[in-house]
Design an enzyme around this catalytic site. Sequence first.
Site, short mmCIF file in Angstrom:
data_model
loop_
_atom_site.label_atom_id
_atom_site.label_comp_id
_atom_site.label_asym_id
_atom_site.label_seq_id
_atom_site.Cartn_x
_atom_site.Cartn_y
_atom_site.Cartn_z
N GLN A 66 51.11 -2.65 40.91
CA GLN A 66 52.31 -2.29 40.15
C GLN A 66 53.54 -2.34 41.06
O GLN A 66 53.56 -1.74 42.13
CB GLN A 66 52.17 -0.89 39.54
CG GLN A 66 53.33 -0.51 38.63
CD GLN A 66 53.09 0.81 37.90
OE1 GLN A 66 52.08 1.47 38.11
NE2 GLN A 66 54.01 1.17 37.03
N THR A 67 54.55 -3.07 40.62
CA THR A 67 55.79 -3.19 41.39
C THR A 67 56.98 -2.54 40.69
O THR A 67 57.94 -2.15 41.34
CB THR A 67 56.12 -4.67 41.68
OG1 THR A 67 56.18 -5.38 40.43
CG2 THR A 67 55.06 -5.30 42.57
N HIS B 278 54.01 -0.60 31.59
CA HIS B 278 54.22 -1.82 30.79
C HIS B 278 52.91 -2.57 30.65
O HIS B 278 52.02 -2.48 31.50
CB HIS B 278 55.28 -2.73 31.42
CG HIS B 278 55.03 -3.10 32.85
ND1 HIS B 278 55.23 -2.22 33.90
CD2 HIS B 278 54.59 -4.26 33.41
CE1 HIS B 278 54.94 -2.82 35.05
NE2 HIS B 278 54.53 -4.05 34.78
N HIS C 270 51.28 -6.40 30.01
CA HIS C 270 51.52 -7.84 30.02
C HIS C 270 50.72 -8.50 28.90
O HIS C 270 49.51 -8.27 28.78
CB HIS C 270 51.06 -8.45 31.35
CG HIS C 270 51.87 -8.04 32.54
ND1 HIS C 270 52.92 -8.79 33.02
CD2 HIS C 270 51.78 -6.95 33.34
CE1 HIS C 270 53.44 -8.19 34.07
NE2 HIS C 270 52.76 -7.06 34.29
#
Length: 323
Positions: free
Chosen positions: A278-279, A284, A286
Amino acid sequence: MSHIYQPLMLRALLEGGGWASTRTIAASFLERDESQIDYYSEIVKRMPGRVLSSHGLVKREGHGFRLVPEIAHLTQEEKAQLQQLCDDAVAAYMVKRGKRLYAHRHTAPGDVSGNDRYEVLKRAGYRCELCGVPADERVLHVDHIVPRRHGGGDDRANLQALCYLCNGNKGARDDTDFRAVRTSADAREAGCPFCDHEGRELVAENSLAVAFRDLYPVTPLHTLVVPRRHALTFFDLYEPERRAMNLLLDEVRARIESADPSVTGFNIGMNCGEDAGQTVNHAHIHLIPRRNGDVEQPRGGVRGIIPGKSSYYPSSQRARSND
């Protein structure tokens, strides 16, 4: 139920000499509606039965209640006087409360459409989303997660399938578990690229979530589904937010398939935590469209996030299977 309602309506009309008020016909339905009888049976046990027992007026006996001897042995005249007192108490309270008395049982303004009801029940697999009972065992209602009286809307993200018992227990007064969603729904974090999604290509939205295209798509039409509230990972979301995101996943998938017939599959993924990749520290999902031939070997799908783990077999078995 229409197979029961139709003959009951005809019977009421025949008994009325060819005419009967809508209320009279409805009352005939109620007499035969086992779901309502079950509902009020629970009410008897949980509310007046419990209170009158605590006051020493009644006692549980088998599947019912019995008056205590001091009341049961009253004279007929005394019983008639007590019955009149009961009638007076009901009448006085009904005058005091007026239409508000059964307001929680009335149909709320702006009924949920038949199409929305169908989709909500279908999405739930025709089971109560709280206790899991199937529709053929107990009548299902379409309930507002956040009640209208607390500001809840009619969008599908705010609708759920509940059996009549769970819905009755929840009631329109109860917004437990959802109050925190409402009070923090506008929570945003400065500098978060998903809290401020201005300039992004918005694809779909509902009251609790939005969907927009990924700025660095893995494949064409790669889309992100994001909660409006700032929450770190999927595991920090409330159930209504997860429901809202699932609805957008379904909606966006259908739009992608309609816009691009070459799409033959999807990868759905979440990175929860830095060590999981996770960045952006805002939950969220995808939604990555896949097409035939877009990679040489698609087998294993998301297992490929760890190099060499796409196959289900150890390397020795893979070698033998390729011989």
